[in-house]
Design a protein around this motif. Structure first.
Motif, PDB file in Angstrom:
ATOM      1  N   ILE A 164      58.991 -73.774  29.612  1.00  0.00           N
ATOM      2  CA  ILE A 164      59.219 -73.288  28.249  1.00  0.00           C
ATOM      3  C   ILE A 164      58.936 -71.792  28.226  1.00  0.00           C
ATOM      4  O   ILE A 164      57.881 -71.351  28.668  1.00  0.00           O
ATOM      5  CB  ILE A 164      58.295 -73.996  27.229  1.00  0.00           C
ATOM      6  CG1 ILE A 164      58.533 -75.509  27.256  1.00  0.00           C
ATOM      7  CG2 ILE A 164      58.523 -73.438  25.827  1.00  0.00           C
ATOM      8  CD1 ILE A 164      57.594 -76.284  26.356  1.00  0.00           C
ATOM      9  N   VAL A 165      59.886 -71.020  27.736  1.00  0.00           N
ATOM     10  CA  VAL A 165      59.711 -69.573  27.666  1.00  0.00           C
ATOM     11  C   VAL A 165      59.043 -69.221  26.340  1.00  0.00           C
ATOM     12  O   VAL A 165      59.593 -69.455  25.266  1.00  0.00           O
ATOM     13  CB  VAL A 165      61.057 -68.837  27.781  1.00  0.00           C
ATOM     14  CG1 VAL A 165      60.834 -67.328  27.700  1.00  0.00           C
ATOM     15  CG2 VAL A 165      61.753 -69.211  29.082  1.00  0.00           C
ATOM     16  N   LYS A 166      57.837 -68.693  26.443  1.00  0.00           N
ATOM     17  CA  LYS A 166      57.117 -68.263  25.254  1.00  0.00           C
ATOM     18  C   LYS A 166      56.982 -66.741  25.266  1.00  0.00           C
ATOM     19  O   LYS A 166      56.685 -66.155  26.303  1.00  0.00           O
ATOM     20  CB  LYS A 166      55.724 -68.905  25.204  1.00  0.00           C
ATOM     21  CG  LYS A 166      55.744 -70.400  24.977  1.00  0.00           C
ATOM     22  CD  LYS A 166      54.317 -70.938  24.857  1.00  0.00           C
ATOM     23  CE  LYS A 166      54.319 -72.444  24.599  1.00  0.00           C
ATOM     24  NZ  LYS A 166      52.936 -72.978  24.468  1.00  0.00           N
ATOM     25  N   PHE A 167      57.210 -66.143  24.119  1.00  0.00           N
ATOM     26  CA  PHE A 167      57.066 -64.694  24.011  1.00  0.00           C
ATOM     27  C   PHE A 167      55.604 -64.368  23.735  1.00  0.00           C
ATOM     28  O   PHE A 167      55.096 -64.589  22.640  1.00  0.00           O
ATOM     29  CB  PHE A 167      57.941 -64.140  22.877  1.00  0.00           C
ATOM     30  CG  PHE A 167      59.393 -63.996  23.250  1.00  0.00           C
ATOM     31  CD1 PHE A 167      59.918 -64.704  24.323  1.00  0.00           C
ATOM     32  CD2 PHE A 167      60.225 -63.152  22.541  1.00  0.00           C
ATOM     33  CE1 PHE A 167      61.250 -64.580  24.680  1.00  0.00           C
ATOM     34  CE2 PHE A 167      61.570 -63.018  22.881  1.00  0.00           C
ATOM     35  CZ  PHE A 167      62.081 -63.735  23.957  1.00  0.00           C
ATOM     36  N   GLY A 168      54.939 -63.855  24.797  1.00  0.00           N
ATOM     37  CA  GLY A 168      53.550 -63.440  24.633  1.00  0.00           C
ATOM     38  C   GLY A 168      53.464 -62.059  24.013  1.00  0.00           C
ATOM     39  O   GLY A 168      54.411 -61.584  23.375  1.00  0.00           O
ATOM     40  N   THR A 169      52.359 -61.392  24.254  1.00  0.00           N
ATOM     41  CA  THR A 169      52.135 -60.076  23.643  1.00  0.00           C
ATOM     42  C   THR A 169      53.220 -59.071  24.011  1.00  0.00           C
ATOM     43  O   THR A 169      53.792 -58.397  23.149  1.00  0.00           O
ATOM     44  CB  THR A 169      50.768 -59.506  24.072  1.00  0.00           C
ATOM     45  OG1 THR A 169      49.739 -60.416  23.676  1.00  0.00           O
ATOM     46  CG2 THR A 169      50.521 -58.150  23.419  1.00  0.00           C
ATOM     47  N   GLY A 170      53.539 -58.971  25.307  1.00  0.00           N
ATOM     48  CA  GLY A 170      54.509 -57.982  25.765  1.00  0.00           C
ATOM     49  C   GLY A 170      55.907 -58.224  25.233  1.00  0.00           C
ATOM     50  O   GLY A 170      56.543 -57.309  24.689  1.00  0.00           O
ATOM     51  N   LEU A 171      56.410 -59.444  25.377  1.00  0.00           N
ATOM     52  CA  LEU A 171      57.764 -59.757  24.931  1.00  0.00           C
ATOM     53  C   LEU A 171      57.875 -59.703  23.402  1.00  0.00           C
ATOM     54  O   LEU A 171      58.892 -59.250  22.864  1.00  0.00           O
ATOM     55  CB  LEU A 171      58.187 -61.134  25.446  1.00  0.00           C
ATOM     56  CG  LEU A 171      58.310 -61.273  26.981  1.00  0.00           C
ATOM     57  CD1 LEU A 171      58.724 -62.688  27.357  1.00  0.00           C
ATOM     58  CD2 LEU A 171      59.313 -60.264  27.534  1.00  0.00           C
TER      59      LEU A 171
END
Length: 328
Positions: free
Chosen positions: A290-297
């Motif tokens: 699962i692609v999760k957008f963390g702080t950077g993204l």
């Protein structure tokens, strides 16, 4: 030049001329009902046309003043020049309209002919007063836009500042490990970090694709000191798109994300490709379920939205993690 210079966009002039036409129309209604001899269509035509001529003359005189007069004279004369040009807008606009229709048999001309010169002077003073009001309105408009831009710039700088320490800490940790292992590599890394930071401190939030890719190459060189050259960067020919503007650290952030989450201890290939309205960054490393957008993204997505540049999307295709910056 902000104090008296009346900056009006071409689109705004169109609105002003339309408003002037409506104003002239309503003035004609006043004459229409004031005198039974003026209750004909010619009264409306004359009043409306006169208002349009006054607006056109105002457009001409203010444009000449802003572009050719005010920039060349001392500031202390700006108010006087602005007064003269605003007055001339009304005086010559009305006089020109009177001259155009002087050969016609409009009833309204019989009423104003004995006083046309005094009316021209009066309208000249009125256009000056309208100009002052318009100046305040336009000034407030640009002031509000300036405040919005400052707020936007502050948000962008705050987002960019989240990224700089993140990269710097990682890079310094890499150098600290190398100091005792390989001093030449450590020295090379410091030089690359210095080169990267020189580009990073650029105050512009939007930079050219060419500049961004230069930073990406430097970044990968720094990381390869730590990963023994196992990060392979493949950049497709981008000469056609090199001047397009994108947010600073946008591609670099996607490359950094690929290394951080995709590196498996073996060669990691990172490919950067370009379409007319897309920048595609893909890697053949670890595949996330699962692609999760963390702080950077999430940071990058916010910057793309704030700057109205585009948006960020991700997908998994042919055992590759793919991130796409879709440009507007």
């Amino acid at each position: 030049m902000q104090k008296v210079e009346l900056k009006i966009a071409p689109k705004d002039w169109l609105y002003i001329i339309i408003i002037g036409a409506f104003f002239g129309f309503f003035i004609s209604l006043f004459f229409y009902f004031l005198n039974s001899d003026l209750q004909n269509f010619s009264t409306i035509i004359y009043s409306t046309t006169t208002a349009i001529f006054i607006s056109l003359f105002a457009s001409f005189f203010i444009s000449v003043s802003n572009n050719f007069i005010l920039p060349k004279v001392n500031e202390k004369f700006w108010y006087l020049i602005s007064f003269i040009f605003s007055f001339c807008s009304g005086f010559f606009g009305f006089s020109f309209s009177f001259w155009i229709f002087s050969a016609s048999d409009f009833k309204i001309l019989e009423l104003i002919t004995p006083f046309w010169f005094y009316i021209s002077i009066t309208i000249g003073f009125l256009t000056f007063l309208v100009g002052l009001i318009l100046h305040q309105f336009i000034s407030m408009k640009y002031k509000n836009e300036s405040i919005k831009n400052q707020i936007l710039e502050t948000k962008l700088k705050a987002l960019e500042n989240e990224l700089n320490p993140h990269f710097l800490f990682n890079a310094l940790n890499s150098v600290s490990e190398l100091i005792y292992q390989d001093q030449k590599k450590a020295e090379s890394a410091v030089i690359e970090i210095s080169k990267f930071l020189r580009n990073a401190i650029n105050k512009e939030s939007l930079i050219s694709l060419e500049t961004e890719l230069s930073m990406v190459k430097t970044y990968v060189n720094i990381e390869n000191v730590r990963f023994d050259g196992k990060i392979v960067l493949n950049i497709e020919d981008f000469n056609e798109y090199k001047n397009i503007k994108i947010p600073k650290f946008s591609i670099q952030l996607l490359v950094e994300n690929a290394i951080k989450h995709g590196y498996l201890g073996k060669v990691l290939n990172i490919d950067i490709k370009f379409l007319k309205d897309k920048i595609i960054v893909q890697n053949d490393g670890k595949i996330a379920k699962i692609v999760k957008f963390g702080t950077g993204l999430s940071n990058l997505q916010k910057r793309l939205e704030l700057q109205k540049v585009g948006n960020l999307s991700s997908l998994i295709l042919d055992d590759k993690m793919i991130f796409t910056i879709e440009l507007k």
